[in-house]
Design a protein around this motif. Structure first.
Motif, mmCIF file in Angstrom:
data_model
loop_
_atom_site.group_PDB
_atom_site.id
_atom_site.type_symbol
_atom_site.label_atom_id
_atom_site.label_comp_id
_atom_site.label_asym_id
_atom_site.label_seq_id
_atom_site.Cartn_x
_atom_site.Cartn_y
_atom_site.Cartn_z
ATOM 1 N N PRO A 124 121.309 27.265 70.225
ATOM 2 C CA PRO A 124 120.058 27.293 70.992
ATOM 3 C C PRO A 124 120.247 28.125 72.262
ATOM 4 O O PRO A 124 121.134 27.847 73.065
ATOM 5 C CB PRO A 124 119.809 25.826 71.335
ATOM 6 N N PHE A 125 119.433 29.166 72.430
ATOM 7 C CA PHE A 125 119.543 30.020 73.608
ATOM 8 C C PHE A 125 119.369 29.225 74.893
ATOM 9 O O PHE A 125 119.985 29.523 75.906
ATOM 10 C CB PHE A 125 118.512 31.146 73.564
ATOM 11 N N MET A 126 118.527 28.205 74.842
ATOM 12 C CA MET A 126 118.266 27.395 76.023
ATOM 13 C C MET A 126 119.568 26.791 76.569
ATOM 14 O O MET A 126 119.777 26.741 77.774
ATOM 15 C CB MET A 126 117.265 26.294 75.681
ATOM 16 N N LEU A 127 120.456 26.361 75.683
ATOM 17 C CA LEU A 127 121.734 25.794 76.130
ATOM 18 C C LEU A 127 122.659 26.874 76.670
ATOM 19 O O LEU A 127 123.345 26.680 77.674
ATOM 20 C CB LEU A 127 122.414 25.047 74.984
ATOM 21 N N LEU A 128 122.698 28.008 76.016
ATOM 22 C CA LEU A 128 123.546 29.111 76.455
ATOM 23 C C LEU A 128 123.085 29.662 77.795
ATOM 24 O O LEU A 128 123.880 29.866 78.713
ATOM 25 C CB LEU A 128 123.534 30.226 75.400
ATOM 26 N N PHE A 129 121.775 29.880 77.953
ATOM 27 C CA PHE A 129 121.239 30.492 79.166
ATOM 28 C C PHE A 129 121.265 29.559 80.370
ATOM 29 O O PHE A 129 121.099 29.999 81.502
ATOM 30 C CB PHE A 129 119.802 30.961 78.947
ATOM 31 N N ARG A 130 121.451 28.266 80.129
ATOM 32 C CA ARG A 130 121.521 27.299 81.240
ATOM 33 C C ARG A 130 122.890 26.632 81.308
ATOM 34 O O ARG A 130 123.033 25.545 81.859
ATOM 35 C CB ARG A 130 120.412 26.272 81.107
ATOM 36 N N ASN A 131 123.886 27.309 80.795
ATOM 37 C CA ASN A 131 125.249 26.796 80.803
ATOM 38 C C ASN A 131 125.827 26.893 82.222
ATOM 39 O O ASN A 131 125.996 27.992 82.749
ATOM 40 C CB ASN A 131 126.105 27.609 79.828
ATOM 41 N N PRO A 132 126.162 25.746 82.849
ATOM 42 C CA PRO A 132 126.681 25.778 84.221
ATOM 43 C C PRO A 132 128.060 26.430 84.336
ATOM 44 O O PRO A 132 128.468 26.807 85.433
ATOM 45 C CB PRO A 132 126.724 24.302 84.627
ATOM 46 N N ASP A 133 128.774 26.585 83.220
ATOM 47 C CA ASP A 133 130.061 27.285 83.261
ATOM 48 C C ASP A 133 129.856 28.793 83.389
ATOM 49 O O ASP A 133 130.774 29.520 83.750
ATOM 50 C CB ASP A 133 130.880 26.998 82.000
ATOM 51 N N ILE A 134 128.649 29.267 83.097
ATOM 52 C CA ILE A 134 128.352 30.691 83.151
ATOM 53 C C ILE A 134 127.423 31.028 84.312
ATOM 54 O O ILE A 134 127.613 32.024 85.003
ATOM 55 C CB ILE A 134 127.730 31.159 81.817
ATOM 56 N N PHE A 135 126.403 30.184 84.527
ATOM 57 C CA PHE A 135 125.391 30.441 85.553
ATOM 58 C C PHE A 135 125.444 29.364 86.638
ATOM 59 O O PHE A 135 125.262 28.184 86.330
ATOM 60 C CB PHE A 135 123.990 30.461 84.930
#
Length: 134
Positions: free
Chosen positions: A42-53
């Motif tokens: 799910p893009f929603m999980l990837l785009f809101r990943n606190p390890d990345i953003f």
């Protein structure tokens, strides 16, 4: 930057992408995903990943001024590879042209933020903007 950040927070296909992997993949946790496995991200999980953003749920267009490699690699709102969105070029052209025109002709203010709704896409429902011609 504003468009990119908006697409990160509210991806058109928030549900993401399903793919059958073409080779064995070893994950960062040493787990094997064998060739032929069906993967769903799910893009929603990837785009809101606190390890990345940093502060992933906040709207911060400035985060794209100096993005990390992980941010660039994670941001793929139209998917990747041979099966990515066929309308990606047209969608981007329309999006940038329309946003530029609206921002050049109107001053916008938020009257109501509404609430976030999810059904196939993630979107603010009931949000209201007031536009004043400049």
């Amino acid at each position: 930057k504003v468009v990119k950040e908006g697409m990160r927070l509210y991806p058109v296909v928030a549900g993401g992408s399903v793919r059958k992997i073409g080779r064995d993949i070893m994950t960062s946790r040493n787990e094997l995903l064998p060739k032929g496995t069906i993967c769903f991200l799910p893009f929603m999980l990837l785009f809101r990943n606190p390890d990345i953003f940093n502060d992933p749920d906040s709207f911060q267009p400035s985060r794209w001024e100096t993005p990390t490699r992980d941010m660039l690699d994670a941001f793929n709102p139209f998917s990747l590879g041979k099966q990515n969105c066929v309308g990606q070029s047209l969608a981007n052209a329309e999006l940038f042209a329309i946003v530029a025109r609206i921002c050049s002709e109107f001053e916008l203010s938020v009257e109501s933020e509404g609430y976030v709704d999810y059904f196939l896409t993630l979107k603010p429902n009931g949000a209201r903007l007031r536009a004043r011609k400049v």
